[in-house]
Scaffold this motif. Structure first.
Motif, PDB file in Angstrom:
ATOM      1  N   ARG A  60       0.411  -1.464   0.052  1.00 57.43           N
ATOM      2  CA  ARG A  60      -0.371   0.220  -0.131  1.00 57.43           C
ATOM      3  C   ARG A  60       0.902   0.683   0.556  1.00 57.43           C
ATOM      4  NH1 ARG A  60      -5.478  -1.237   3.513  1.00 57.43           N
ATOM      5  NH2 ARG A  60      -5.757  -3.482   2.567  1.00 57.43           N
ATOM      6  N   SER A  61       1.881   0.872  -0.678  1.00 51.61           N
ATOM      7  CA  SER A  61       2.791   2.600  -0.711  1.00 51.61           C
ATOM      8  C   SER A  61       2.405   3.029  -1.556  1.00 51.61           C
ATOM      9  CB  SER A  61       4.270   1.823  -1.277  1.00 51.61           C
ATOM     10  OG  SER A  61       4.598   3.472  -1.711  1.00 51.61           O
ATOM     11  N   PRO A  62       2.640   4.818  -1.158  1.00 51.66           N
ATOM     12  CA  PRO A  62       1.490   5.543  -1.935  1.00 51.66           C
ATOM     13  C   PRO A  62       2.184   6.506  -2.958  1.00 51.66           C
ATOM     14  CG  PRO A  62       3.045   6.457   0.196  1.00 51.66           C
ATOM     15  CD  PRO A  62       2.881   4.485   0.324  1.00 51.66           C
ATOM     16  N   HIS A  63       3.715   5.914  -3.327  1.00 50.19           N
ATOM     17  CA  HIS A  63       4.319   5.866  -4.072  1.00 50.19           C
ATOM     18  C   HIS A  63       3.889   5.171  -5.265  1.00 50.19           C
ATOM     19  CE1 HIS A  63       6.923   9.163  -2.101  1.00 50.19           C
ATOM     20  NE2 HIS A  63       7.100   7.995  -1.472  1.00 50.19           N
ATOM     21  N   ARG A  64       3.212   5.587  -6.556  1.00 45.59           N
ATOM     22  CA  ARG A  64       2.127   4.481  -7.281  1.00 45.59           C
ATOM     23  C   ARG A  64       2.228   5.199  -8.633  1.00 45.59           C
ATOM     24  NH1 ARG A  64       0.175   0.981  -3.726  1.00 45.59           N
ATOM     25  NH2 ARG A  64      -0.849   0.377  -5.149  1.00 45.59           N
ATOM     26  N   PRO A  65       2.189   4.770  -9.974  1.00 48.13           N
ATOM     27  CA  PRO A  65       1.802   5.238 -11.226  1.00 48.13           C
ATOM     28  C   PRO A  65       0.589   6.173 -10.908  1.00 48.13           C
ATOM     29  CG  PRO A  65       2.193   3.180 -11.522  1.00 48.13           C
ATOM     30  CD  PRO A  65       2.767   3.201  -9.991  1.00 48.13           C
ATOM     31  N   ASN A  66      -0.711   5.921 -10.565  1.00 47.11           N
ATOM     32  CA  ASN A  66      -1.200   7.035  -9.613  1.00 47.11           C
ATOM     33  C   ASN A  66      -1.406   6.968  -8.353  1.00 47.11           C
ATOM     34  OD1 ASN A  66      -2.457   7.386 -12.496  1.00 47.11           O
ATOM     35  ND2 ASN A  66      -2.619   5.085 -12.639  1.00 47.11           N
ATOM     36  N   ALA A  67      -1.077   8.125  -8.003  1.00 48.32           N
ATOM     37  CA  ALA A  67      -1.053   8.427  -6.103  1.00 48.32           C
ATOM     38  C   ALA A  67      -2.378   8.303  -5.799  1.00 48.32           C
ATOM     39  CB  ALA A  67      -0.719   9.385  -5.405  1.00 48.32           C
ATOM     40  N   LEU A  68      -3.207   7.124  -5.776  1.00 51.76           N
ATOM     41  CA  LEU A  68      -4.612   7.092  -4.912  1.00 51.76           C
ATOM     42  C   LEU A  68      -4.307   6.168  -4.166  1.00 51.76           C
ATOM     43  CD1 LEU A  68      -6.906   6.336  -7.856  1.00 51.76           C
ATOM     44  CD2 LEU A  68      -6.665   8.855  -7.029  1.00 51.76           C
ATOM     45  N   GLY A  69      -5.248   6.640  -2.620  1.00 54.92           N
ATOM     46  CA  GLY A  69      -5.277   5.969  -1.391  1.00 54.92           C
ATOM     47  C   GLY A  69      -5.863   5.601  -1.003  1.00 54.92           C
ATOM     48  N   LEU A  70      -6.790   4.017  -0.745  1.00 52.24           N
ATOM     49  CA  LEU A  70      -7.888   3.475  -0.077  1.00 52.24           C
ATOM     50  C   LEU A  70      -7.777   3.592   0.944  1.00 52.24           C
ATOM     51  CD1 LEU A  70     -10.886   3.094  -1.115  1.00 52.24           C
ATOM     52  CD2 LEU A  70      -9.324   0.504  -0.836  1.00 52.24           C
ATOM     53  N   THR A  71      -8.709   4.478   1.931  1.00 55.15           N
ATOM     54  CA  THR A  71      -9.164   3.273   3.713  1.00 55.15           C
ATOM     55  C   THR A  71     -10.325   3.290   3.537  1.00 55.15           C
ATOM     56  OG1 THR A  71      -7.822   4.399   5.695  1.00 55.15           O
ATOM     57  CG2 THR A  71      -9.195   5.870   4.280  1.00 55.15           C
ATOM     58  N   LEU A  72     -10.598   2.859   5.281  1.00 54.11           N
ATOM     59  CA  LEU A  72     -12.343   2.318   5.759  1.00 54.11           C
ATOM     60  C   LEU A  72     -12.190   2.838   6.726  1.00 54.11           C
ATOM     61  CD1 LEU A  72     -14.269   0.516   5.961  1.00 54.11           C
ATOM     62  CD2 LEU A  72     -13.037  -1.234   6.618  1.00 54.11           C
ATOM     63  N   ALA A  73     -13.083   3.751   6.946  1.00 55.13           N
ATOM     64  CA  ALA A  73     -13.005   4.852   8.392  1.00 55.13           C
ATOM     65  C   ALA A  73     -14.226   4.650   9.204  1.00 55.13           C
ATOM     66  CB  ALA A  73     -12.991   5.889   7.516  1.00 55.13           C
ATOM     67  N   ARG A  74     -14.692   4.502   9.866  1.00 54.76           N
ATOM     68  CA  ARG A  74     -15.446   4.906  10.679  1.00 54.76           C
ATOM     69  C   ARG A  74     -16.486   6.108  10.284  1.00 54.76           C
ATOM     70  NH1 ARG A  74     -17.998   1.714  15.277  1.00 54.76           N
ATOM     71  NH2 ARG A  74     -15.331  -0.068  15.370  1.00 54.76           N
ATOM     72  N   LEU A  75     -17.632   5.846  10.329  1.00 55.18           N
ATOM     73  CA  LEU A  75     -18.535   6.776  10.379  1.00 55.18           C
ATOM     74  C   LEU A  75     -19.641   6.938  11.826  1.00 55.18           C
ATOM     75  CD1 LEU A  75     -20.073   9.015   8.570  1.00 55.18           C
ATOM     76  CD2 LEU A  75     -21.411   7.515   8.439  1.00 55.18           C
ATOM     77  N   ASP A  76     -19.120   8.368  12.046  1.00 62.93           N
ATOM     78  CA  ASP A  76     -19.393   8.264  13.433  1.00 62.93           C
ATOM     79  C   ASP A  76     -20.277   9.852  13.378  1.00 62.93           C
ATOM     80  OD1 ASP A  76     -17.161   7.286  14.916  1.00 62.93           O
ATOM     81  OD2 ASP A  76     -16.292   9.463  14.927  1.00 62.93           O
ATOM     82  N   LYS A  77     -20.811  10.421  12.886  1.00 61.47           N
ATOM     83  CA  LYS A  77     -21.891  10.901  12.611  1.00 61.47           C
ATOM     84  C   LYS A  77     -21.891  12.158  11.178  1.00 61.47           C
ATOM     85  CE  LYS A  77     -21.105  15.189  14.895  1.00 61.47           C
ATOM     86  NZ  LYS A  77     -21.659  16.059  16.496  1.00 61.47           N
ATOM     87  N   ILE A  78     -22.731  12.512  10.684  1.00 65.24           N
ATOM     88  CA  ILE A  78     -23.019  13.646   9.890  1.00 65.24           C
ATOM     89  C   ILE A  78     -23.959  14.421   9.659  1.00 65.24           C
ATOM     90  CG2 ILE A  78     -24.164  13.795   7.775  1.00 65.24           C
ATOM     91  CD1 ILE A  78     -23.696  10.904   6.762  1.00 65.24           C
ATOM     92  N   ASP A  79     -23.330  15.671   9.985  1.00 66.27           N
ATOM     93  CA  ASP A  79     -24.018  16.991  10.342  1.00 66.27           C
ATOM     94  C   ASP A  79     -24.119  17.909   9.194  1.00 66.27           C
ATOM     95  OD1 ASP A  79     -24.632  18.689  11.951  1.00 66.27           O
ATOM     96  OD2 ASP A  79     -22.789  20.103  12.734  1.00 66.27           O
ATOM     97  N   GLY A  80     -25.230  17.973   8.717  1.00 66.31           N
ATOM     98  CA  GLY A  80     -25.504  18.687   7.217  1.00 66.31           C
ATOM     99  C   GLY A  80     -24.106  18.253   5.982  1.00 66.31           C
ATOM    100  N   ASP A  81     -23.491  18.731   5.773  1.00 66.37           N
ATOM    101  CA  ASP A  81     -23.003  18.822   4.417  1.00 66.37           C
ATOM    102  C   ASP A  81     -21.641  18.352   5.629  1.00 66.37           C
ATOM    103  OD1 ASP A  81     -21.790  21.175   5.310  1.00 66.37           O
ATOM    104  OD2 ASP A  81     -21.092  22.321   4.392  1.00 66.37           O
ATOM    105  N   THR A  82     -21.221  17.945   6.153  1.00 68.09           N
ATOM    106  CA  THR A  82     -19.767  17.449   6.833  1.00 68.09           C
ATOM    107  C   THR A  82     -20.034  16.207   7.481  1.00 68.09           C
ATOM    108  OG1 THR A  82     -19.701  19.761   7.829  1.00 68.09           O
ATOM    109  CG2 THR A  82     -18.610  18.024   8.962  1.00 68.09           C
ATOM    110  N   VAL A  83     -19.417  15.000   7.478  1.00 70.47           N
ATOM    111  CA  VAL A  83     -19.248  14.298   7.311  1.00 70.47           C
ATOM    112  C   VAL A  83     -17.519  13.663   8.758  1.00 70.47           C
ATOM    113  CG1 VAL A  83     -18.670  11.579   6.964  1.00 70.47           C
ATOM    114  CG2 VAL A  83     -19.490  13.245   5.213  1.00 70.47           C
ATOM    115  N   HIS A  84     -17.520  13.503   9.991  1.00 70.99           N
ATOM    116  CA  HIS A  84     -16.941  13.213  10.887  1.00 70.99           C
ATOM    117  C   HIS A  84     -16.460  11.440  10.978  1.00 70.99           C
ATOM    118  CE1 HIS A  84     -17.874  16.641  13.036  1.00 70.99           C
ATOM    119  NE2 HIS A  84     -19.124  16.881  12.159  1.00 70.99           N
ATOM    120  N   LEU A  85     -15.011  11.421  11.248  1.00 69.96           N
ATOM    121  CA  LEU A  85     -14.852  10.243  10.683  1.00 69.96           C
ATOM    122  C   LEU A  85     -13.899   9.831  12.225  1.00 69.96           C
ATOM    123  CD1 LEU A  85     -13.924  10.692   7.017  1.00 69.96           C
ATOM    124  CD2 LEU A  85     -15.530   9.287   7.757  1.00 69.96           C
TER     125      LEU A  85
END
Length: 446
Positions: A169-194
Motif C-alpha cells: 500500500r505504498s503511496p508512491h504509485r503510478p497513480n497516487a490514489l489512496g484507499l482507507t476504511l474509516a468509521r462513520l461517527d455522524k453526519i452534520d449537514g454537509d460534514t462527515v465526521h470520521l
C-alpha cells in the motif's frame, strides 16, 4: 599473506560506507535529472504550442499535440480529470507520525466537508449514508513530494526487503490514489465526521462509498448457505430423515397410550391380552424395520461425505451448477505472511511523569470554561485517555522510516497529534514519550 591489521579493517569499513553514500547520492541525482528532463520536455511542448498559436511558425505535424478528446471519448479511454469533493480536516497535521494504516490508531478523528462547488446542496448527497457504520474513502497522496515511482518498494514493516509495489500500500504509485476504511461517527449537514483514519490534514478526497460486508468481505460470502445446492440437498435429506424419526416416535407414543397402566384391569372382555400381544408384536417389528431403513440411509449419506473428503487433502468446495454466484474455496482469504508476522515487532510505549502531567493539562474538545481558557485544548480528541491511546497506537507501530530506524544515531522523534507537539525517543524494543507541548497555531492551521 599476512593477516590484515585492525587499522586497515577500519579504513576499509569507512571506505565501504563512503561508497554506499556516494551510490545513494548518484541515485538521487539520476532521479533529479529524470525529473528535470520531463519538466523540460513539458515546457518545450507548451512553448511550441504557444508559438504555433500566435502564428510565428507553422506547427510541425508530427510534433503537434493531439486534439483534446470529447468528454464521452475521454471517459471511455480512461483520460479523466478528477476534482476533489472535499478536503480532510484531521488530527494529524503533518506526515511525520501519521499512522500508515487506519486500524493502528483507533481514536484518530477527522472531518470531511463536501464542497458546494460539487453539489449545490451538498447535504443532499449524504442522505442515507448515516445508515452505515463504515465508509471507504478514496483520496490522493498529495504529500508524496515527487511523482517518481518504482516497480519494487521497501515497506517499513519488512525492514528493508523489496517487494512489488502492487503487493503493498505504498503511496508512491503510478497513480497516487489512496484507499482507507474509516468509521462513520455522524453526519452534520454537509460534514462527515470520521474516526479510525490515517489521513493528514488537507488530504484531497475524491469519493466516498459505503462499506457493505455482504459485498466487500469474503467472510460474509462464506456464510451464505443458499449458494451450496449439494448442502441444501443434504439438508433436505436430513430433514426428511428427522421427520421420519418424529413420525416413528409419534407412533410409538400412540401405541404406548394404548397399553394399560399397571394395576388397572382391562374392562373390555371382548379384547383379550392374548389377542393384543401378537398385534403389538407385529407393529413393533414393523417399526424396527423402519428404523433399520432410516439408519441405512444415514450411513449412506455419511459414507458419501467421507468419500468426498478423502478424495482430496484439502476440503474442496462443491461445484455449483446454478446461475447465482457460489462462494466456496475461492472466497477463502490469503494474505502475505509478513502482514501478520512482520520482521519489525511492536514496541512498548511508556510516558515520563512530566509527559503525563503535560498531557493531562489539555482540555478535551467538548469541554469549555472561561476560567480554563488559558489551558491548551484538543480539537478532535475527547479525553486524556483517548489521547494516550492514540499516542500508544502510533508509537507501538514504530512510525520511523527504515533509514532512521537502522542508520540514524539520533533516537529522538517528533510528531504532531491534534494540537499537541510530542517529543519521544526510541530504545531497544520501546518508545518513551518525553514531552507534550501545545503546538504553534500556524502549524495547526497548515
Amino acid at each position: 599473506m599476512s593477516p590484515r591489521c585492525d587499522c586497515c579493517g577500519e579504513h576499509v569499513e569507512k571506505l565501504n560506507q563512503q561508497i554506499t553514500v556516494m551510490r545513494k547520492e548518484i541515485k538521487n541525482l539520476r532521479q533529479i535529472l529524470d525529473g528535470a528532463g520531463r519538466a523540460h520536455r513539458k515546457h518545450m511542448t507548451s512553448i511550441r504550442s504557444a508559438v504555433a498559436n500566435i502564428g510565428l511558425r507553422e506547427p510541425d505535424k508530427e510534433q503537434a499535440p493531439p486534439p483534446p478528446l470529447a468528454a464521452p471519448q475521454a471517459l471511455e479511454q480512461g483520460n479523466i480529470q478528477t476534482v476533489p469533493i472535499g478536503y480532510i480536516s484531521s488530527c494529524f497535521a503533518v506526515k511525520n507520525g501519521t499512522p500508515r494504516q487506519p486500524t493502528i490508531c483507533g481514536p484518530s478523528r477527522a472531518e470531511l466537508r463536501i464542497q458546494q462547488s460539487i453539489f449545490n446542496n451538498p447535504e443532499h448527497a449524504l442522505v442515507g449514508l448515516e445508515q452505515y457504520s463504515h465508509v471507504w474513502i478514496i483520496f490522493l497522496f498529495h504529500k508524496n513530494g515527487h511523482m517518481n515511482y518504482k516497480a519494487k518498494v521497501k515497506p517499513p514493516r519488512l525492514n528493508g526487503q523489496r517487494v512489488g509495489v502492487y503487493s503493498t500500500r505504498s503511496p508512491h504509485r503510478p497513480n497516487a490514489l489512496g484507499l482507507t476504511l474509516a468509521r462513520l461517527d455522524k453526519i452534520d449537514g454537509d460534514t462527515v465526521h470520521l474516526s479510525d483514519i490515517d489521513m493528514i490534514a488537507g488530504t484531497p478526497v475524491l469519493d466516498i462509498k459505503p462499506y457493505i460486508p455482504d459485498y466487500d468481505s469474503p467472510h460474509s460470502r462464506l456464510d451464505k448457505e443458499h449458494c451450496d445446492p449439494i448442502t441444501d440437498q443434504k439438508t433436505d435429506a436430513q430433514s426428511d430423515l428427522e421427520s421420519d424419526k418424529n413420525d416413528d416416535e409419534a407412533l410409538v407414543s400412540l401405541l404406548s397410550k394404548d397399553k394399560p397402566e399397571a394395576g388397572i384391569p382391562v374392562r373390555d372382555s371382548s379384547v383379550s391380552v392374548s389377542a393384543q400381544l401378537p398385534l403389538h408384536k407385529n407393529i413393533h417389528q414393523m417399526l424396527d424395520e423402519v428404523r433399520a431403513y432410516v439408519t441405512q440411509g444415514e450411513l449412506q449419506l455419511s459414507c458419501a461425505s467421507e468419500d468426498q473428503v478423502s478424495d482430496s487433502p484439502k476440503t474442496k468446495a462443491p461445484e455449483c451448477n446454478v446461475d447465482y454466484p457460489c462462494y466456496g474455496e475461492k472466497a477463502y482469504i490469503t494474505i502475505a505472511g509478513w502482514i501478520r508476522e512482520p520482521p519489525v515487532s511492536s514496541l512498548q510505549v511508556r510516558f515520563t511523569p512530566q509527559a503525563q502531567k503535560e498531557l493531562a493539562d489539555f482540555l478535551p474538545t467538548h469541554l469549555s470554561g472561561p476560567s480554563e481558557s488559558d489551558r491548551p485544548r484538543f480539537r478532535f480528541l475527547r479525553s486524556t485517555e483517548e489521547a494516550v491511546a492514540a499516542i500508544r497506537g502510533v508509537l507501538s507501530a514504530d512510525p520511523r522510516s527504515i533509514h532512521r530506524r537502522t542508520r540514524c544515531r539520533d533516537r529522538l522523534f517528533y510528531f504532531i497529534m491534534d494540537s499537541a507537539d510530542i517529543t519521544c525517543w526510541f530504545g531497544q524494543g520501546f518508545a518513551e514519550v518525553l514531552q507534550v507541548r501545545p503546538v504553534e497555531q500556524n502549524v495547526v492551521s497548515v
